[in-house]
Design a protein around this motif. Structure first.
Motif, PDB file in Angstrom:
ATOM      1  N   ASN A 143       0.829  -1.206   0.000  1.00 20.66           N
ATOM      2  CA  ASN A 143       0.000   0.000   0.000  1.00 20.66           C
ATOM      3  C   ASN A 143       0.865   1.258   0.000  1.00 20.66           C
ATOM      4  O   ASN A 143       0.568   2.235  -0.708  1.00 20.66           O
ATOM      5  CB  ASN A 143      -0.924   0.008   1.215  1.00 20.66           C
ATOM      6  N   HIS A 144       1.930   1.248   0.804  1.00 14.38           N
ATOM      7  CA  HIS A 144       2.843   2.395   0.851  1.00 14.38           C
ATOM      8  C   HIS A 144       3.490   2.636  -0.506  1.00 14.38           C
ATOM      9  O   HIS A 144       3.606   3.785  -0.967  1.00 14.38           O
ATOM     10  CB  HIS A 144       3.928   2.166   1.904  1.00 14.38           C
ATOM     11  N   ILE A 145       3.914   1.560  -1.140  1.00 14.01           N
ATOM     12  CA  ILE A 145       4.571   1.672  -2.444  1.00 14.01           C
ATOM     13  C   ILE A 145       3.593   2.207  -3.490  1.00 14.01           C
ATOM     14  O   ILE A 145       3.932   3.095  -4.288  1.00 14.01           O
ATOM     15  CB  ILE A 145       5.162   0.311  -2.866  1.00 14.01           C
ATOM     16  N   ASN A 146       2.397   1.660  -3.515  1.00 10.08           N
ATOM     17  CA  ASN A 146       1.404   2.114  -4.498  1.00 10.08           C
ATOM     18  C   ASN A 146       1.051   3.587  -4.299  1.00 10.08           C
ATOM     19  O   ASN A 146       0.914   4.349  -5.268  1.00 10.08           O
ATOM     20  CB  ASN A 146       0.142   1.257  -4.400  1.00 10.08           C
ATOM     21  N   LYS A 147       0.930   3.998  -3.046  1.00 15.40           N
ATOM     22  CA  LYS A 147       0.623   5.404  -2.760  1.00 15.40           C
ATOM     23  C   LYS A 147       1.788   6.298  -3.185  1.00 15.40           C
ATOM     24  O   LYS A 147       1.582   7.393  -3.744  1.00 15.40           O
ATOM     25  CB  LYS A 147       0.325   5.593  -1.271  1.00 15.40           C
ATOM     26  N   PHE A 148       3.022   5.848  -2.933  1.00 12.93           N
ATOM     27  CA  PHE A 148       4.200   6.619  -3.324  1.00 12.93           C
ATOM     28  C   PHE A 148       4.224   6.812  -4.840  1.00 12.93           C
ATOM     29  O   PHE A 148       4.477   7.917  -5.340  1.00 12.93           O
ATOM     30  CB  PHE A 148       5.466   5.889  -2.860  1.00 12.93           C
ATOM     31  N   ARG A 149       3.963   5.747  -5.566  1.00 17.56           N
ATOM     32  CA  ARG A 149       3.979   5.816  -7.033  1.00 17.56           C
ATOM     33  C   ARG A 149       2.907   6.757  -7.570  1.00 17.56           C
ATOM     34  O   ARG A 149       3.131   7.443  -8.581  1.00 17.56           O
ATOM     35  CB  ARG A 149       3.788   4.415  -7.618  1.00 17.56           C
ATOM     36  N   LYS A 150       1.761   6.795  -6.920  1.00 17.50           N
ATOM     37  CA  LYS A 150       0.678   7.670  -7.372  1.00 17.50           C
ATOM     38  C   LYS A 150       0.925   9.135  -6.997  1.00 17.50           C
ATOM     39  O   LYS A 150       0.475  10.041  -7.690  1.00 17.50           O
ATOM     40  CB  LYS A 150      -0.653   7.208  -6.753  1.00 17.50           C
ATOM     41  N   THR A 151       1.647   9.332  -5.904  1.00 23.13           N
ATOM     42  CA  THR A 151       1.839  10.684  -5.376  1.00 23.13           C
ATOM     43  C   THR A 151       3.018  11.411  -6.002  1.00 23.13           C
ATOM     44  O   THR A 151       2.955  12.626  -6.249  1.00 23.13           O
ATOM     45  CB  THR A 151       2.045  10.631  -3.842  1.00 23.13           C
ATOM     46  N   TYR A 152       4.098  10.683  -6.292  1.00 24.38           N
ATOM     47  CA  TYR A 152       5.351  11.329  -6.689  1.00 24.38           C
ATOM     48  C   TYR A 152       5.832  10.866  -8.055  1.00 24.38           C
ATOM     49  O   TYR A 152       5.647   9.718  -8.459  1.00 24.38           O
ATOM     50  CB  TYR A 152       6.449  11.035  -5.667  1.00 24.38           C
ATOM     51  N   GLN A 153       6.476  11.794  -8.755  1.00 21.49           N
ATOM     52  CA  GLN A 153       7.266  11.465  -9.939  1.00 21.49           C
ATOM     53  C   GLN A 153       8.682  11.179  -9.442  1.00 21.49           C
ATOM     54  O   GLN A 153       9.363  12.076  -8.958  1.00 21.49           O
ATOM     55  CB  GLN A 153       7.264  12.640 -10.924  1.00 21.49           C
ATOM     56  N   TYR A 154       9.104   9.936  -9.521  1.00 29.38           N
ATOM     57  CA  TYR A 154      10.388   9.573  -8.916  1.00 29.38           C
ATOM     58  C   TYR A 154      11.237   8.760  -9.884  1.00 29.38           C
ATOM     59  O   TYR A 154      10.742   8.215 -10.877  1.00 29.38           O
ATOM     60  CB  TYR A 154      10.168   8.778  -7.625  1.00 29.38           C
ATOM     61  N   GLU A 155      12.518   8.679  -9.553  1.00 30.54           N
ATOM     62  CA  GLU A 155      13.416   7.778 -10.269  1.00 30.54           C
ATOM     63  C   GLU A 155      14.411   7.191  -9.277  1.00 30.54           C
ATOM     64  O   GLU A 155      14.761   7.819  -8.272  1.00 30.54           O
ATOM     65  CB  GLU A 155      14.169   8.494 -11.400  1.00 30.54           C
ATOM     66  N   TYR A 156      14.825   5.968  -9.553  1.00 28.66           N
ATOM     67  CA  TYR A 156      15.836   5.297  -8.747  1.00 28.66           C
ATOM     68  C   TYR A 156      17.138   5.309  -9.524  1.00 28.66           C
ATOM     69  O   TYR A 156      17.172   4.959 -10.702  1.00 28.66           O
ATOM     70  CB  TYR A 156      15.420   3.858  -8.448  1.00 28.66           C
ATOM     71  N   LEU A 157      18.226   5.692  -8.859  1.00 27.00           N
ATOM     72  CA  LEU A 157      19.540   5.740  -9.485  1.00 27.00           C
ATOM     73  C   LEU A 157      20.539   4.951  -8.652  1.00 27.00           C
ATOM     74  O   LEU A 157      20.509   4.996  -7.414  1.00 27.00           O
ATOM     75  CB  LEU A 157      20.031   7.186  -9.602  1.00 27.00           C
ATOM     76  N   THR A 158      21.416   4.228  -9.323  1.00 28.32           N
ATOM     77  CA  THR A 158      22.515   3.553  -8.637  1.00 28.32           C
ATOM     78  C   THR A 158      23.524   4.601  -8.178  1.00 28.32           C
ATOM     79  O   THR A 158      23.828   5.542  -8.918  1.00 28.32           O
ATOM     80  CB  THR A 158      23.204   2.547  -9.575  1.00 28.32           C
ATOM     81  N   ILE A 159      24.025   4.453  -6.947  1.00 34.19           N
ATOM     82  CA  ILE A 159      25.003   5.415  -6.437  1.00 34.19           C
ATOM     83  C   ILE A 159      26.287   5.333  -7.241  1.00 34.19           C
ATOM     84  O   ILE A 159      26.885   4.267  -7.391  1.00 34.19           O
ATOM     85  CB  ILE A 159      25.301   5.169  -4.944  1.00 34.19           C
ATOM     86  N   THR A 160      26.705   6.468  -7.768  1.00 33.76           N
ATOM     87  CA  THR A 160      27.964   6.621  -8.492  1.00 33.76           C
ATOM     88  C   THR A 160      28.717   7.785  -7.850  1.00 33.76           C
ATOM     89  O   THR A 160      28.129   8.559  -7.074  1.00 33.76           O
ATOM     90  CB  THR A 160      27.710   6.912  -9.981  1.00 33.76           C
ATOM     91  N   GLU A 235      19.885   3.065   5.592  1.00 32.46           N
ATOM     92  CA  GLU A 235      18.784   3.648   4.829  1.00 32.46           C
ATOM     93  C   GLU A 235      18.486   5.001   5.463  1.00 32.46           C
ATOM     94  O   GLU A 235      18.245   5.085   6.670  1.00 32.46           O
ATOM     95  CB  GLU A 235      17.517   2.788   4.912  1.00 32.46           C
ATOM     96  N   LYS A 236      18.529   6.030   4.660  1.00 31.96           N
ATOM     97  CA  LYS A 236      18.192   7.364   5.142  1.00 31.96           C
ATOM     98  C   LYS A 236      17.186   7.981   4.179  1.00 31.96           C
ATOM     99  O   LYS A 236      17.335   7.850   2.954  1.00 31.96           O
ATOM    100  CB  LYS A 236      19.434   8.253   5.227  1.00 31.96           C
ATOM    101  N   ALA A 237      16.190   8.662   4.727  1.00 39.04           N
ATOM    102  CA  ALA A 237      15.168   9.270   3.881  1.00 39.04           C
ATOM    103  C   ALA A 237      14.669  10.565   4.487  1.00 39.04           C
ATOM    104  O   ALA A 237      14.750  10.775   5.702  1.00 39.04           O
ATOM    105  CB  ALA A 237      13.997   8.298   3.674  1.00 39.04           C
ATOM    106  N   ASP A 238      14.169  11.421   3.650  1.00 38.72           N
ATOM    107  CA  ASP A 238      13.530  12.666   4.069  1.00 38.72           C
ATOM    108  C   ASP A 238      12.226  12.301   4.777  1.00 38.72           C
ATOM    109  O   ASP A 238      11.323  11.711   4.171  1.00 38.72           O
ATOM    110  CB  ASP A 238      13.251  13.532   2.842  1.00 38.72           C
ATOM    111  N   ILE A 239      12.120  12.629   6.057  1.00 37.57           N
ATOM    112  CA  ILE A 239      10.945  12.225   6.828  1.00 37.57           C
ATOM    113  C   ILE A 239       9.673  12.932   6.372  1.00 37.57           C
ATOM    114  O   ILE A 239       8.570  12.537   6.753  1.00 37.57           O
ATOM    115  CB  ILE A 239      11.171  12.476   8.341  1.00 37.57           C
ATOM    116  N   ASN A 240       9.814  13.951   5.541  1.00 39.62           N
ATOM    117  CA  ASN A 240       8.644  14.665   5.035  1.00 39.62           C
ATOM    118  C   ASN A 240       8.053  14.007   3.794  1.00 39.62           C
ATOM    119  O   ASN A 240       6.982  14.419   3.329  1.00 39.62           O
ATOM    120  CB  ASN A 240       9.014  16.122   4.709  1.00 39.62           C
ATOM    121  N   ILE A 241       8.749  13.019   3.243  1.00 36.55           N
ATOM    122  CA  ILE A 241       8.270  12.320   2.044  1.00 36.55           C
ATOM    123  C   ILE A 241       7.719  10.965   2.464  1.00 36.55           C
ATOM    124  O   ILE A 241       8.469  10.019   2.716  1.00 36.55           O
ATOM    125  CB  ILE A 241       9.401  12.143   1.008  1.00 36.55           C
TER     126      ILE A 241
END
Length: 297
Positions: A143-160, A235-241
């Motif tokens: 449910n969290h993932i589906n809501k995230f996908r509907k709410t935000y335009q996002y992309e995943y990038l490999t750390i370089t 794992e670190k994330a912006d707590i506002n997102i």
């Protein structure tokens, strides 16, 4: 007397030739942990007749890990006993898991006493569970993932290398939001993370970043412990997102090679919120770790 030396980045191959070929799955044996936290534990290592020996100071107490390798384990433990005596102390080994305890008792029965600490138990998960999140037990995660996908335009990038500064900035912001301090260890963690990020490739780490509208909102990284277990260190994330933690976990685990059966997500250190979060992912095992103290006759 054994000659121990400080762990450096240049020792990665020498150390991982033992750890990667071991059956042990505890996060303490990750090269990144050994190296990134050396500032706090003064971790040293030596090689002894087919074994890797690890020596450090925890809460200003001399400590060791159970020797890692193949050969005469009793002889290797006796070498640690002698080394501790040279330091005017007695041998105590930390991070001793149940199978390691069996190994000790097989060669030196009754010579050690053991004390487990729930706060330092590692959380082990099946990689397939975290990558698929199938079944009723993971409904809230989906449910969290589906809501995230509907709410935000996002992309995943490999750390370089060029993305490392973004991770450092997010870590600094996370510390500001969470009032990092030495009492709960968060300032120490920040120092270890900073070291790991600045030496990312040399440590052998892999990781990922989540961008929302072109701005970093989460990052994570880890590395193999052995041939079947991969450890996620951070794992670190912006707590506002909302949902950023769930999403970065899902995206990263889906890029961990299929050779790894298990994901180790380290300890909860007795922190209530962290324990709740780790338990919510339904570990297949809490890897108990004990302190083994030599009973000097």
């Amino acid at each position: 007397m054994i000659t121990f030396k400080d762990i450096t980045l240049e020792d990665r191959e020498r150390i991982t030739q033992y750890t990667l070929n071991s059956t042990r799955r505890n996060c303490d044996l990750s090269f990144s942990n050994l190296c990134s936290w050396r500032f706090l534990y003064n971790t040293q290592f030596a090689e002894f007749e087919g074994f890797l020996l690890l020596k450090f100071w925890s809460n200003n107490r001399l400590s060791y890990m159970l020797p890692v390798g193949k050969g005469d384990l009793k002889k290797a433990i006796e070498a640690l006993i002698d080394d501790a005596e040279q330091e005017n102390d007695h041998l105590r080994m930390l991070g001793v898991c149940p199978d390691m305890r069996e190994d000790i008792e097989a060669v030196m029965p009754g010579h050690f006493s053991y004390r487990a600490n729930r706060d330092y138990a590692d959380y082990l998960y099946l990689r397939t569970d975290l990558a698929t999140l199938t079944g009723k037990k993971y409904q809230s995660k989906r449910n969290h993932i589906n809501k995230f996908r509907k709410t935000y335009q996002y992309e995943y990038l490999t750390i370089t290398p060029e993305l490392i500064p973004e991770c450092i900035r997010l870590e600094a912001e996370w510390c500001r939001q969470n009032n990092c301090n030495e009492e709960d260890g968060t300032s120490y963690e920040g120092r270890a993370i900073s070291y790991a990020l600045k030496n990312f490739e040399a440590l052998g780490l892999t990781g990922g970043i989540l961008h929302v509208d072109g701005k970093i909102v989460a990052f994570t990284y880890g590395m193999p412990i052995n041939q079947d277990t991969f450890v996620v260190h951070v794992e670190k994330a912006d707590i506002n997102i909302e949902g950023a933690y769930t999403m970065i976990n899902y995206e990263f685990v889906n890029r961990i090679p299929e050779q790894f059966t298990y994901i180790n997500r380290e300890e909860d250190l007795g922190i209530e919120g962290l324990r709740k979060a780790k338990l919510s992912y339904k570990p297949v095992r809490l890897l108990e770790k004990s302190m083994a103290a030599f009973n000097k006759e």
